[in-house]
Motif scaffolding. Structure first.
Motif, PDB file in Angstrom:
ATOM      1  N   LEU A   1      27.496  58.517  63.773  1.00 15.96           N
ATOM      2  CA  LEU A   1      26.491  58.236  62.803  1.00 15.96           C
ATOM      3  C   LEU A   1      25.250  57.624  63.649  1.00 15.96           C
ATOM      4  O   LEU A   1      23.903  57.937  63.079  1.00 15.96           O
ATOM      5  CB  LEU A   1      26.917  57.121  61.726  1.00 15.96           C
ATOM      6  CG  LEU A   1      27.713  57.441  60.765  1.00 15.96           C
ATOM      7  CD1 LEU A   1      28.301  56.570  59.969  1.00 15.96           C
ATOM      8  CD2 LEU A   1      27.166  58.606  59.845  1.00 15.96           C
ATOM      9  N   ARG A   2      25.398  56.833  64.618  1.00 16.89           N
ATOM     10  CA  ARG A   2      24.319  56.396  65.573  1.00 16.89           C
ATOM     11  C   ARG A   2      23.653  57.564  66.176  1.00 16.89           C
ATOM     12  O   ARG A   2      22.319  57.692  66.409  1.00 16.89           O
ATOM     13  CB  ARG A   2      24.774  55.426  66.437  1.00 16.89           C
ATOM     14  CG  ARG A   2      25.240  53.794  65.607  1.00 16.89           C
ATOM     15  CD  ARG A   2      25.364  52.810  66.635  1.00 16.89           C
ATOM     16  NE  ARG A   2      25.790  51.501  65.981  1.00 16.89           N
ATOM     17  CZ  ARG A   2      27.308  51.529  65.988  1.00 16.89           C
ATOM     18  NH1 ARG A   2      28.190  52.126  66.657  1.00 16.89           N
ATOM     19  NH2 ARG A   2      27.587  50.095  65.297  1.00 16.89           N
ATOM     20  N   GLU A   3      24.311  58.565  66.619  1.00 19.69           N
ATOM     21  CA  GLU A   3      23.707  59.585  67.295  1.00 19.69           C
ATOM     22  C   GLU A   3      22.897  60.586  66.230  1.00 19.69           C
ATOM     23  O   GLU A   3      21.873  60.948  67.041  1.00 19.69           O
ATOM     24  CB  GLU A   3      24.927  60.518  67.757  1.00 19.69           C
ATOM     25  CG  GLU A   3      25.527  60.077  68.905  1.00 19.69           C
ATOM     26  CD  GLU A   3      26.741  60.915  69.439  1.00 19.69           C
ATOM     27  OE1 GLU A   3      26.828  62.099  68.715  1.00 19.69           O
ATOM     28  OE2 GLU A   3      27.566  60.501  70.369  1.00 19.69           O
ATOM     29  N   LEU A   4      23.179  60.201  65.083  1.00 17.19           N
ATOM     30  CA  LEU A   4      22.464  61.158  64.009  1.00 17.19           C
ATOM     31  C   LEU A   4      21.183  60.101  63.659  1.00 17.19           C
ATOM     32  O   LEU A   4      20.499  60.457  62.661  1.00 17.19           O
ATOM     33  CB  LEU A   4      22.982  61.583  62.866  1.00 17.19           C
ATOM     34  CG  LEU A   4      24.434  62.521  63.239  1.00 17.19           C
ATOM     35  CD1 LEU A   4      25.235  62.591  61.935  1.00 17.19           C
ATOM     36  CD2 LEU A   4      23.860  63.678  63.465  1.00 17.19           C
ATOM     37  N   GLY A   5      21.049  58.946  64.170  1.00 16.00           N
ATOM     38  CA  GLY A   5      19.916  57.989  63.752  1.00 16.00           C
ATOM     39  C   GLY A   5      20.305  57.275  62.479  1.00 16.00           C
ATOM     40  O   GLY A   5      19.351  56.832  61.783  1.00 16.00           O
ATOM     41  N   ILE A   6      21.679  57.085  62.132  1.00 14.33           N
ATOM     42  CA  ILE A   6      21.891  56.457  60.911  1.00 14.33           C
ATOM     43  C   ILE A   6      22.653  55.063  61.395  1.00 14.33           C
ATOM     44  O   ILE A   6      23.600  55.200  62.164  1.00 14.33           O
ATOM     45  CB  ILE A   6      22.993  57.299  59.941  1.00 14.33           C
ATOM     46  CG1 ILE A   6      22.249  58.679  59.800  1.00 14.33           C
ATOM     47  CG2 ILE A   6      23.383  56.395  58.863  1.00 14.33           C
ATOM     48  CD1 ILE A   6      23.191  59.667  58.998  1.00 14.33           C
ATOM     49  N   ASP A   7      22.107  54.117  60.714  1.00 14.62           N
ATOM     50  CA  ASP A   7      22.899  52.899  61.039  1.00 14.62           C
ATOM     51  C   ASP A   7      24.027  52.719  60.054  1.00 14.62           C
ATOM     52  O   ASP A   7      23.896  52.544  58.828  1.00 14.62           O
ATOM     53  CB  ASP A   7      21.897  51.640  60.959  1.00 14.62           C
ATOM     54  CG  ASP A   7      22.442  50.253  61.345  1.00 14.62           C
ATOM     55  OD1 ASP A   7      23.799  50.241  61.651  1.00 14.62           O
ATOM     56  OD2 ASP A   7      21.842  49.155  61.200  1.00 14.62           O
ATOM     57  N   PRO A   8      25.336  52.284  60.614  1.00 12.06           N
ATOM     58  CA  PRO A   8      26.446  52.649  59.760  1.00 12.06           C
ATOM     59  C   PRO A   8      26.520  51.390  59.022  1.00 12.06           C
ATOM     60  O   PRO A   8      27.161  51.276  57.865  1.00 12.06           O
ATOM     61  CB  PRO A   8      27.737  52.659  60.944  1.00 12.06           C
ATOM     62  CG  PRO A   8      26.877  52.366  62.112  1.00 12.06           C
ATOM     63  CD  PRO A   8      25.597  52.546  62.265  1.00 12.06           C
ATOM     64  N   ASN A   9      25.918  50.049  59.627  1.00 10.75           N
ATOM     65  CA  ASN A   9      25.937  48.880  58.866  1.00 10.75           C
ATOM     66  C   ASN A   9      25.205  48.864  57.406  1.00 10.75           C
ATOM     67  O   ASN A   9      25.444  48.195  56.572  1.00 10.75           O
ATOM     68  CB  ASN A   9      25.450  47.733  59.644  1.00 10.75           C
ATOM     69  CG  ASN A   9      26.281  47.401  60.916  1.00 10.75           C
ATOM     70  OD1 ASN A   9      27.656  47.570  60.924  1.00 10.75           O
ATOM     71  ND2 ASN A   9      25.597  47.352  62.109  1.00 10.75           N
ATOM     72  N   THR A  10      24.425  49.881  57.295  1.00  6.12           N
ATOM     73  CA  THR A  10      23.725  50.016  55.989  1.00  6.12           C
ATOM     74  C   THR A  10      24.185  51.066  55.068  1.00  6.12           C
ATOM     75  O   THR A  10      23.773  51.034  53.814  1.00  6.12           O
ATOM     76  CB  THR A  10      22.147  50.670  56.163  1.00  6.12           C
ATOM     77  OG1 THR A  10      22.515  52.156  56.656  1.00  6.12           O
ATOM     78  CG2 THR A  10      21.332  49.971  57.410  1.00  6.12           C
ATOM     79  N   LEU A  11      25.662  51.611  55.549  1.00 10.73           N
ATOM     80  CA  LEU A  11      26.009  52.241  54.415  1.00 10.73           C
ATOM     81  C   LEU A  11      27.330  51.398  53.602  1.00 10.73           C
ATOM     82  O   LEU A  11      27.783  50.369  54.328  1.00 10.73           O
ATOM     83  CB  LEU A  11      26.966  53.528  55.277  1.00 10.73           C
ATOM     84  CG  LEU A  11      26.039  54.349  56.126  1.00 10.73           C
ATOM     85  CD1 LEU A  11      26.969  55.321  56.452  1.00 10.73           C
ATOM     86  CD2 LEU A  11      25.222  55.216  54.945  1.00 10.73           C
ATOM     87  N   SER A  12      27.280  51.765  52.540  1.00 10.26           N
ATOM     88  CA  SER A  12      28.224  50.930  51.600  1.00 10.26           C
ATOM     89  C   SER A  12      29.596  51.686  51.592  1.00 10.26           C
ATOM     90  O   SER A  12      29.746  52.820  51.934  1.00 10.26           O
ATOM     91  CB  SER A  12      27.571  50.578  50.073  1.00 10.26           C
ATOM     92  OG  SER A  12      27.235  52.125  49.657  1.00 10.26           O
TER      93      SER A  12
END
Length: 248
Positions: free
Chosen positions: A237-248
């Motif tokens: 997810l981080r490689e895709l620019g997504i912060d996993p901590n923001t996902l519920s």
């Protein structure tokens, strides 16, 4: 010529009476350190799998009592199982067990082989009575198991027509124990830093009943695998620019 007629042996008179409070139970030490370990491992696996119920009695080196011809006889098998017993008061310590008086008959007995007199395969029919005779003719235990961990050699006898009959192992070298609806067999490995030939249980489908320490390790490995999968997913997810901590 005088015909010699062997004396007719009378059937023993067996009654089931409570053990007197002042009766001194034998306190013989076990013959080797493995006996207690083998017995504990058998019980541990049953408990870990949820097979042990409050009404059961499972013991090791614990006195089984019968009064034979007005004489109290006590045998303390290496492991035994009774499916249902009467409960005792919370502040009472059960010193022994008398079947048909305190609950159901003993269903399974195990002895780990030794070379002592009156031993596990003795059919001596007079005091102190051989163990095989006592379990077969007095207690009439349906299943009697003898085990030598050094050979290793496992024998299972089942009561048929009031006599023990040796059972045949299945293709896996295991024996079906009907009273517990489990298979019993030999497994070599380590438990509590002791490597030896253990007796172990398998269910009807052939699944090994795990010891408590094995279940703990199994859960630890499962949790570790879940953590590793979560870490891999978070990295992607981080490689895709997504912060996993923001996902519920």
């Amino acid at each position: 010529m005088v015909l010699q007629i062997p004396p007719i042996q009378k059937e023993p008179n067996v009654i089931w009476e409570p053990l007197p409070d002042d009766y001194i139970l034998p306190d013989d030490p076990v013959e080797n350190i493995q006996q207690r370990s083998l017995a504990a491992a058998l019980t541990d696996a049953l408990g870990s799998a949820g097979f042990i119920l409050p009404e059961m009695l499972i013991g090791s080196n614990f006195g089984l009592v019968a009064t034979i011809n007005k004489k109290i006889i006590v045998k303390a098998p290496d492991w035994f199982y009774v499916p249902q017993v009467q409960s005792v008061a919370v502040d009472v310590i059960r010193r022994s067990y008398t079947q048909n008086l305190e609950g159901a008959a003993v269903a399974v007995v195990m002895e780990f082989l030794s070379d002592t007199e009156g031993g596990e395969l003795s059919v001596r029919s007079t005091p102190p009575y051989g163990k095989l005779y006592f379990y077969e003719r007095i207690l009439k235990v349906p299943t009697y198991v003898t085990y030598d961990p050094y050979e290793p050699s496992l024998e299972v006898r089942c009561l048929q027509n009031e006599q023990y009959t040796l059972q045949q192992a299945d293709t896996n070298g295991r024996f079906w124990i009907p009273e517990l609806e489990l298979f019993l067999g030999i497994w070599r490995g380590e438990r509590l830093c002791q490597t030896t030939n253990w007796l172990r249980w398998w269910d009807r489908e052939g699944n090994l009943l795990l010891w408590s320490q094995e279940k703990v390790e199994q859960e630890r490995q499962r949790a570790e695998q879940e953590r590793q999968r979560a870490d891999i997913l978070a990295a992607k997810l981080r490689e895709l620019g997504i912060d996993p901590n923001t996902l519920s």
